[in-house]
Write an enzyme that holds these catalytic residues in place. Structure first.
Site, PDB file in Angstrom:
ATOM      1  N   GLU A  40       0.829  -1.212   0.000  1.00  0.00           N
ATOM      2  CA  GLU A  40       0.000   0.000   0.000  1.00  0.00           C
ATOM      3  C   GLU A  40       0.862   1.260   0.000  1.00  0.00           C
ATOM      4  O   GLU A  40       0.513   2.250  -0.634  1.00  0.00           O
ATOM      5  CB  GLU A  40      -0.952   0.002   1.204  1.00  0.00           C
ATOM      6  CG  GLU A  40      -2.021  -1.084   1.134  1.00  0.00           C
ATOM      7  CD  GLU A  40      -2.913  -0.973  -0.107  1.00  0.00           C
ATOM      8  OE1 GLU A  40      -3.016   0.114  -0.677  1.00  0.00           O
ATOM      9  OE2 GLU A  40      -3.492  -2.006  -0.505  1.00  0.00           O
ATOM     10  N   TYR A 123      -5.605   6.147   5.045  1.00  0.00           N
ATOM     11  CA  TYR A 123      -5.634   5.222   3.914  1.00  0.00           C
ATOM     12  C   TYR A 123      -4.888   3.922   4.249  1.00  0.00           C
ATOM     13  O   TYR A 123      -5.425   2.810   4.119  1.00  0.00           O
ATOM     14  CB  TYR A 123      -5.027   5.886   2.666  1.00  0.00           C
ATOM     15  CG  TYR A 123      -4.807   4.899   1.558  1.00  0.00           C
ATOM     16  CD1 TYR A 123      -5.860   4.534   0.722  1.00  0.00           C
ATOM     17  CD2 TYR A 123      -3.575   4.275   1.379  1.00  0.00           C
ATOM     18  CE1 TYR A 123      -5.693   3.590  -0.262  1.00  0.00           C
ATOM     19  CE2 TYR A 123      -3.392   3.332   0.396  1.00  0.00           C
ATOM     20  CZ  TYR A 123      -4.448   2.991  -0.417  1.00  0.00           C
ATOM     21  OH  TYR A 123      -4.268   2.047  -1.381  1.00  0.00           O
ATOM     22  N   ASP A 141      -8.927   5.918  -1.643  1.00  0.00           N
ATOM     23  CA  ASP A 141      -7.837   6.406  -2.501  1.00  0.00           C
ATOM     24  C   ASP A 141      -8.468   7.088  -3.717  1.00  0.00           C
ATOM     25  O   ASP A 141      -9.697   7.251  -3.779  1.00  0.00           O
ATOM     26  CB  ASP A 141      -6.885   5.263  -2.890  1.00  0.00           C
ATOM     27  CG  ASP A 141      -7.525   4.277  -3.852  1.00  0.00           C
ATOM     28  OD1 ASP A 141      -8.758   4.359  -4.076  1.00  0.00           O
ATOM     29  OD2 ASP A 141      -6.805   3.430  -4.412  1.00  0.00           O
TER      30      ASP A 141
END
Ligand code: SF4
Length: 347
Positions: A40, A123, A141
Site C-alpha cells: 500500500e 488510507y 484512494d
C-alpha cells in the site's frame, strides 16, 4: 447529496465482479499485514506494474518487519531506488521500527494503533486493517473517490470539507460487510480497471444499473476536484565529474532527496564557467562542456536541468566516487540517473 444507490445491491454486484476479474497481484496472495503495508505504501502515487518487481525485491531483502527495522536507512533507500517519493520509504522504515519497539514486532490489529504509527494515515491504516485483519474500516484512494462520487453523484471537492467527510462516511458504509478487505479492494479495482478518470468503460461496468452519474449521462463530471496548481518551473545546472570509470556524487541536502546521491547541482541556469565556480570546483575539474539537458517533473516542481560534464583532476574531499557499474546498488534518485545518462550515455 444523499447517497442514491442501494449500497448492499451495489456491493454484491461489485464483489461478484471482483472475484472473477481481479488481477493476480503478489500482495493479494497472502493477508500478511507487513506485506500489505509495504504494497500500500508503494502503490501511493505509483502504478501497479511498476510496483510489482519492487515489492518482490523489497520483501526478499526485508522479509519481516524486524528485518526492515534492523536495516540501515541507506540500504532501505537503495532497494527503493527508482520508485521515487523517497519520503515514503523513510516513513515505512520508521514505522517498522515503531512496530518493533511498541508492539514486539507484530503489526497492530486495531485502526487506532495502526494510525498512530509514523507514516500511517487513514488510507494505509484502513488498507492494513481491512485487508489483513478484516476490520470494517474504509479505504479512500483516488480510485475509490472516483467510483463513489460517480455512483452516488457526490457534488463538491471530495478532498475538501464537507465532501471529504461525506465520502469517507459513504465508504465506511460499504465496508460494513463480513469481508471488508474484499469490498475495499473491489472498489479500488473497479476504479483501476473500469471506472477510469477519462472514458470509463460504463458498458462493461458491473454496477452500471446503480450509477447516478451514468444515468445523468455525465460520468466524467465527477469527482469535482479543484484544479491543482501546476508544478513550479525550476532551472538547475548539474556537473557530472568523472575520474577513470567513476563518477563523483554527493549526498543531497535537498529535502526532496535528503542524503541520497546526486551529482553536484545548483539551482541556476549557468554556463560551464559559472557552474564550476558556483560549485566551488575551480582547480578540481577540467575540460567542462555542456552535454544537453533533462526534465524531471515532481509533484510541486518541474525541473529543467542543464547537464555539464568534466574530468576530475584529483579525488574530491567530500562526496564519493562511485563506479558506473555500481550505481544500481546505491540510493540514487531517478534524476541522478537521467543526468548521468545525458552526460555519459547508457549507464
Ligand atoms: Fe464508473 Fe461508469 Fe461504472 Fe458509473 S457506470 S461506476 S461511471 S464505470
Amino acid at each position: 447529496m444523499a447517497p442514491r444507490a442501494e449500497i448492499p445491491a451495489v456491493r454484491e454486484a461489485l464483489l461478484g465482479w471482483y472475484r472473477e476479474h481481479r488481477r493476480d497481484l503478489p500482495w493479494r496472495r497472502s493477508r500478511d499485514p507487513y506485506g500489505v503495508w509495504v504494497s500500500e505504501v508503494m502503490l501511493q502515487q505509483t502504478r501497479v506494474d511498476t510496483v510489482v518487481p519492487y515489492h518482490r525485491r523489497f520483501l526478499e531483502r526485508f522479509p519481516t518487519v524486524e528485518a526492515l527495522a534492523r536495516a540501515p536507512e541507506a540500504e532501505v533507500l537503495a532497494v527503493w531506488s527508482g520508485l521515487g517519493y523517497y519520503r515514503r520509504a523513510r516513513l515505512l522504515h520508521q514505522g517498522a521500527r515503531a512496530v518493533v519497539e511498541r508492539h514486539a514486532a507484530r503489526v497492530p490489529d486495531t485502526f487506532a494503533l495502526l494510525r498512530a504509527l509514523p507514516g500511517v494515515g487513514d488510507y494505509t491504516a484502513g488498507a492494513i486493517g481491512s485487508i489483513a485483519y478484516g476490520l470494517p474500516v474504509p479505504v479512500v484512494d483516488g480510485n475509490v473517490e472516483r467510483v463513489l462520487t460517480r455512483l452516488h453523484t457526490l457534488r463538491g471537492d471530495p478532498r475538501a470539507s464537507p465532501g471529504k467527510s461525506l465520502l469517507r462516511a459513504l465508504a465506511a458504509r460499504y465496508a460494513e460487510h463480513p469481508a471488508p478487505g474484499e469490498v475495499n479492494q473491489a472498489l479500488m479495482e473497479l476504479g483501476a480497471l473500469v471506472c477510469a478518470p477519462s472514458a470509463p468503460k460504463c458498458l462493461l461496468c458491473p454496477v452500471k444499473a446503480h450509477c447516478g452519474a451514468l444515468a445523468a449521462g455525465e460520468p466524467e463530471r465527477y469527482p469535482e476536484k479543484r484544479a491543482r496548481a501546476a508544478p513550479r518551473p525550476e532551472r538547475w545546472s548539474a556537473l557530472v565529474a568523472t575520474l577513470d570509470d567513476k563518477v563523483w556524487l554527493v549526498p543531497s541536502d535537498l529535502g526532496r532527496w535528503t542524503a541520497m546521491l546526486l551529482p553536484p547541482m545548483v539551482e541556476r541556469d549557468h554556463t560551464a564557467r559559472q557552474v564550476v565556480s558556483s560549485l566551488g570546483m575551480s582547480g578540481i575539474v577540467r575540460a567542462v562542456r555542456e552535454a544537453g539537458a533533462v526534465t524531471h517533473v515532481l509533484t510541486h516542481a518541474s525541473m529543467r536541468v542543464k547537464v555539464f560534464v568534466g574530468e576530475l583532476l584529483r579525488e574530491p574531499s567530500r562526496g564519493e566516487l562511485v563506479a558506473r557499474g555500481a550505481l544500481g546498488g546505491r540510493a540514487v534518485p531517478k534524476v541522478t540517473l537521467k543526468v548521468l545518462e545525458a552526460a555519459l550515455g547508457v549507464l
